[in-house]
Design a protein around this motif. Structure first.
Motif, short mmCIF file in Angstrom:
data_model
loop_
_atom_site.label_atom_id
_atom_site.label_comp_id
_atom_site.label_asym_id
_atom_site.label_seq_id
_atom_site.Cartn_x
_atom_site.Cartn_y
_atom_site.Cartn_z
N ASN A 1 -2.29 -50.59 15.36
CA ASN A 1 -3.38 -49.61 15.27
C ASN A 1 -4.72 -50.17 15.72
O ASN A 1 -5.77 -49.61 15.42
CB ASN A 1 -3.47 -49.08 13.84
N GLN A 2 -4.69 -51.30 16.43
CA GLN A 2 -5.95 -51.84 16.95
C GLN A 2 -6.36 -51.00 18.16
O GLN A 2 -5.52 -50.65 18.99
CB GLN A 2 -5.77 -53.31 17.33
N ARG B 1 -10.85 -52.37 27.35
CA ARG B 1 -9.51 -52.02 26.84
C ARG B 1 -8.68 -51.48 27.99
O ARG B 1 -9.14 -50.61 28.75
CB ARG B 1 -9.66 -50.96 25.75
N GLN B 2 -7.47 -51.99 28.17
CA GLN B 2 -6.59 -51.55 29.26
C GLN B 2 -5.58 -50.53 28.76
O GLN B 2 -5.26 -49.57 29.46
CB GLN B 2 -5.77 -52.74 29.80
N THR B 3 -5.06 -50.76 27.57
CA THR B 3 -3.98 -49.91 27.07
C THR B 3 -4.50 -48.50 26.80
O THR B 3 -5.58 -48.34 26.23
CB THR B 3 -3.43 -50.49 25.75
N ILE B 4 -3.75 -47.52 27.22
CA ILE B 4 -4.09 -46.14 26.90
C ILE B 4 -3.17 -45.72 25.76
O ILE B 4 -2.02 -45.35 25.98
CB ILE B 4 -3.91 -45.23 28.13
N ASN B 5 -3.68 -45.86 24.56
CA ASN B 5 -2.87 -45.48 23.40
C ASN B 5 -2.86 -43.97 23.29
O ASN B 5 -3.92 -43.35 23.18
CB ASN B 5 -3.45 -46.09 22.12
N VAL B 6 -1.70 -43.38 23.31
CA VAL B 6 -1.61 -41.93 23.22
C VAL B 6 -1.41 -41.52 21.76
O VAL B 6 -1.04 -42.34 20.92
CB VAL B 6 -0.48 -41.37 24.11
N ARG C 1 -2.83 -39.33 18.13
CA ARG C 1 -4.07 -39.30 17.36
C ARG C 1 -4.07 -40.23 16.17
O ARG C 1 -5.07 -40.39 15.49
CB ARG C 1 -4.37 -37.88 16.90
N VAL C 2 -2.94 -40.83 15.90
CA VAL C 2 -2.85 -41.68 14.71
C VAL C 2 -3.14 -43.12 15.07
O VAL C 2 -2.53 -43.68 15.98
CB VAL C 2 -1.45 -41.57 14.07
N SER C 3 -4.12 -43.71 14.39
CA SER C 3 -4.41 -45.13 14.63
C SER C 3 -4.69 -45.80 13.29
O SER C 3 -5.64 -46.56 13.17
CB SER C 3 -5.59 -45.29 15.58
N TYR C 4 -3.87 -45.49 12.34
CA TYR C 4 -4.08 -46.06 11.01
C TYR C 4 -2.74 -46.18 10.29
O TYR C 4 -1.78 -45.44 10.58
CB TYR C 4 -5.04 -45.19 10.18
N HIS C 5 -2.72 -47.11 9.38
CA HIS C 5 -1.55 -47.37 8.54
C HIS C 5 -2.05 -47.19 7.11
O HIS C 5 -3.18 -47.62 6.83
CB HIS C 5 -1.11 -48.82 8.78
N LYS C 6 -1.43 -46.50 6.24
CA LYS C 6 -0.20 -45.77 6.35
C LYS C 6 -0.51 -44.34 6.75
O LYS C 6 -1.61 -43.86 6.51
CB LYS C 6 0.50 -45.80 5.00
N ASN C 7 0.45 -43.64 7.33
CA ASN C 7 0.21 -42.27 7.76
C ASN C 7 1.46 -41.43 7.54
O ASN C 7 2.56 -41.96 7.34
CB ASN C 7 -0.20 -42.25 9.24
N LEU D 1 1.44 -38.42 9.68
CA LEU D 1 1.49 -37.63 10.91
C LEU D 1 2.39 -38.26 11.96
O LEU D 1 2.91 -37.58 12.84
CB LEU D 1 0.07 -37.44 11.47
N ALA D 2 2.53 -39.58 11.91
CA ALA D 2 3.44 -40.24 12.86
C ALA D 2 4.58 -40.90 12.11
O ALA D 2 5.11 -41.94 12.53
CB ALA D 2 2.67 -41.26 13.71
N ASN D 3 4.91 -40.28 10.99
CA ASN D 3 6.04 -40.76 10.21
C ASN D 3 5.86 -42.23 9.80
O ASN D 3 6.80 -43.02 9.82
CB ASN D 3 7.34 -40.57 11.01
N ASN D 4 4.61 -42.56 9.51
CA ASN D 4 4.20 -43.92 9.13
C ASN D 4 4.63 -44.98 10.14
O ASN D 4 5.09 -46.06 9.79
CB ASN D 4 4.70 -44.28 7.73
N THR D 5 4.46 -44.63 11.43
CA THR D 5 4.69 -45.63 12.47
C THR D 5 3.38 -45.91 13.17
O THR D 5 2.46 -45.08 13.12
CB THR D 5 5.73 -45.13 13.50
N PRO D 6 3.25 -47.05 13.87
CA PRO D 6 4.24 -48.11 13.95
C PRO D 6 4.51 -48.70 12.57
O PRO D 6 3.57 -48.91 11.80
CB PRO D 6 3.61 -49.15 14.88
#
Ligand code: HDD
Length: 693
Positions: free
Chosen positions: A401-402, A408-413, A415-421, A423-428
């Motif tokens: 979630n960094q 920044r090169q990576t295009i993170n797709v 909306r979730v960038s936090y742990h725990k969640n 909305l993304a089934n608590n992933t990564p």
């Protein structure tokens, strides 16, 4: 082609990348400009790259010139800060193969399967000098290896000396301030031979053991291909049952450990400041791939307190005769970098980059390093995204979630960038140890918070003396000479006196000779009573082979093609390299018309750049000059203790030189076995028995 955007395909297609996953990963980033149209960074084709846009041909440059501004601002920002230490380095790609599974001792994935090749990137360096300093300074050599494993990057960030200057990382800034050029006049460059360094030495006696190594031949290596590497600290191996053992890492060069002589190192600093990087580069280019075996020393946890030193003290080694080194694999460096800035300069090592199965110990030097490396990369590489630079990317997937940060090169797709969640089934999601998650070794620790050092770290001289006891007589002489040079350069008489008063504890005769040489009182103290030695520490006992050593063939017209041809063929068969050196570049012709091509002249190269000379001689247009060049070459190689082969026609030059018949001088006249004896002498490298003074 009007309107076409530029072909961005990276056409430097490599054929050797089939197996090496790191090489495959780098491929899309390679750009070959050859044969392409020039563009701006926005992809716009450029019509003129020589004239700025002006108001009239003799008028001022105008603001509108976006091409000029882009080109100039990029140039203005080309430099990044050099490393605060280890600024000058050179690197190569390669691979690591294991001899036998280490499963019993560690769960590290790359140490399980002897059939697996792990890509590596290795950067060698000096510590003190700036980016543009000379390769052959008296200094420690960095030996940093990045293993691109399936479980993430593992960095073994070591040196060519098994111990360190200080015991606690909090003293590192002081050490480096003392050894770097003095701040008031920025002198001397890439040298420890000055007042502040030796003042630090005399007032920080934990440094004693390291200084013995620093004054030894280890600090002036012949080649990066001929140095050992050491992880220095005690680390831990942890197996899949959670059992931990202490481990120290070693790299053992297949070609043995070899050094220059100090006078030669200083001359090379001027004749070829790139001596070590050229040697590494050329060896890889011609397919003489440098090889190092990985060795480990292991200790069971119950043996932690069995020794008369603390195994967590980085100023101590574990004598190989007591804790044997087991060779577990081999690393081969087989590919040069494509671009030194992109790869060698931007690579970021960190002893904290570990994989499951390798863990840390409480060595206070290691603990501090675990902070410093990430911190230094943040300033040096301009922010937190340096792990996205191609050379630093792991070869396994990255998910966390960094986010954001400069460049920044990576295009993170998503909306979730936090742990725990939810909305993304608590992933990564995190992984258990069984799933490969890194779980720190659960070492039991207890104690009071204190700013103090363990008493078990107190003995600073026993291993310094162990090192001295282990040296051969020539190695001991070199240490005395090195002290006399280094401390002889110190202006403060008080510091000079303090140094001999300190090192008398290592050896009284040594310190007394140094005192006499540097104009201070003989030390009054006594050496400590340690009589043991460790033969593994002496270079006199290293591997001696002729392969890849370099002979300078000194030759002119009129040579005997049969004699010389046979010798050159034999050298090649034995893996010895040679360069033809004459008074001019190009063809030299034998008495019966056979031609050789001189790649160097007497003035473009020098005897110090070769391991040995083959003196053929004969004639030239300016015979007197030709003779004097050859005689100078012989004299120089002779006083650096090098083997010299003398062809029949070379005898006359040998007779004009200062060299005497004796060890390492191989004469062809009347010698049927000349070529073999010459190669045997080349393998020896130095003939210390020679009396040159
Ligand atoms: Fe260090 C670079 C090796 C102690 C702080 N160190 C650096 C490099 C090597 C070592 C080989 C160059 C890596 C490269 O090629 O990019 N250092 C060692 C060893 C040590 C050691 C073997 C002791 C056993 N170092 C040490 C301490 C500290 C540092 C105690 C600070 C607490 N070292 C650094 C650094 C550097 C570095 C400032 C400078 C550039 C870099 O890290 O990337 O963080």
């Amino acid at each position: 082609m009007k309107g076409d955007c530029v072909d961005n395909s990276n056409s430097n297609q490599r054929k050797n990348s089939d197996e090496n996953v790191k090489d495959q990963q780098l491929e899309p980033f390679r750009v070959d400009n050859e044969g392409k149209k020039m563009t701006t960074n926005q992809g716009l084709k450029v019509s003129n790259d020589e004239d700025s846009l002006k108001a009239g041909v003799r008028g001022p440059t105008i603001m509108e010139d976006f091409h000029f501004r882009e080109k100039m601002t990029h140039f203005d920002h080309e430099r990044i800060p050099e490393r605060v230490v280890h600024a000058r380095g050179f690197a190569a790609h390669g691979e690591f193969e294991l001899y036998e599974s280490m499963k019993e001792y560690t769960k590290a994935g790359f140490l399980q399967d002897p059939n697996k090749k792990t890509p590596v990137f290795v950067r060698f360096s000096t510590v003190v000098g700036s980016l543009g300093s000379m390769d052959t300074a008296r200094d420690v050599r960095g030996f940093a290896t990045k293993f691109y494993t399936d479980e993430g990057n593992y960095d073994l960030v070591g040196n060519n000396i098994p111990v360190f200057f200080i015991q606690d990382a909090i003293k590192f800034p002081d050490l480096i301030h003392a050894v770097k050029p003095e701040p008031h006049n920025e002198m001397p460059q890439a040298a420890s031979a000055h007042d502040t360094f030796w003042d630090f030495v005399a007032n920080n006696q934990e440094i004693a053991h390291m200084i013995m190594w620093h004054m030894s031949d280890r600090a002036i290596p012949r080649s990066f291909r001929m140095i050992e590497g050491f992880g220095v600290h005690a680390f831990r191996f942890v197996n899949d049952k959670g059992k931990s053992r202490f481990v120290k890492f070693h790299w053992k060069p297949v070609l043995g450990v070899h050094s220059l002589v100090w006078d030669e190192a200083q001359i090379i600093a001027g004749k070829d400041p790139d001596f070590h990087r050229r040697d590494l580069w050329e060896s890889i280019e011609i397919g003489d791939y440098p090889e190092y075996e990985l060795g480990i020393q292991m200790l069971e946890p119950e043996d932690e307190f069995k020794f008369d030193f603390d195994i967590l003290d980085a100023t101590k080694l574990w004598p190989e005769e007591i804790v044997p080194v087991k060779k577990i694999g081999k690393m081969t460096l087989n590919r040069n970098v494509d671009n030194v800035f992109a790869e060698t300069e931007q690579v970021a090592f960190h002893p904290g980059n570990v994989v499951p199965g390798i863990d840390f110990t409480n060595d206070p030097l290691l603990q501090g390093r675990l902070f410093s490396y990430l911190d230094t990369q943040l300033i040096r590489l301009g922010g937190p995204n340096f792990s996205e630079i191609p050379i630093n990317r792991p070869v396994c997937p990255i998910h966390n979630n960094q986010r954001n940060g400069f460049s920044r090169q990576t295009i993170n797709v998503g909306r979730v960038s936090y742990h725990k969640n939810s909305l993304a089934n608590n992933t990564p999601s995190t992984s258990t140890a069984r799933e490969g998650g890194y779980v720190h070794y659960e070492e039991k620790v207890e104690g009071r918070i204190t700013r103090a050092r363990s008493k078990s770290f107190d003995n600073h001289f026993s291993q310094a003396r162990l090192f001295w006891n282990s040296m051969s007589p020539p190695e001991k002489q070199h240490i005395i000479d090195a002290f006399s040079f280094e401390v002889g350069k110190v202006k403060s008489k008080s510091v000079r006196q303090q140094v001999v008063d300190m090192f008398v504890r290592v050896d009284k005769a040594m310190a007394t000779t140094v005192a006499d040489n540097i104009g201070v009182n003989r030390p009054k103290g006594e050496q400590i009573n340690v009589t043991v030695s460790s033969p593994a520490l002496s270079q006199a006992n290293t591997v001696k082979v002729p392969q890849t050593l370099k002979v300078g063939v000194l030759i002119g017209d009129g040579f005997d093609a049969n004699e010389v041809g046979e010798v050159l063929k034999y050298l090649t068969r034995q893996g010895v390299r040679y360069n033809i050196i004459s008074d001019r570049l190009g063809v030299v012709t034998s008495s019966d018309g056979v031609q050789l091509t001189a790649s160097d002249t007497f003035i473009t190269t020098d005897a110090v750049l070769f391991d040995s000379l083959y003196v053929v001689g004969v004639k030239a247009n300016n015979q007197a000059k030709f003779n004097s060049y050859i005689v100078n070459y012989i004299n120089e190689a002779y006083r650096h203790y090098k083997p010299i082969g003398i062809a029949t026609s070379g005898t006359i030059f040998f007779n004009m030189s200062n060299a005497n018949v004796g060890p390492g001088i191989v004469l062809a006249t009347g010698n049927k076995d000349f070529a073999k004896k010459f190669v045997d002498a080349i393998a020896q490298q130095r003939f210390w028995q020679r009396n040159i003074y």
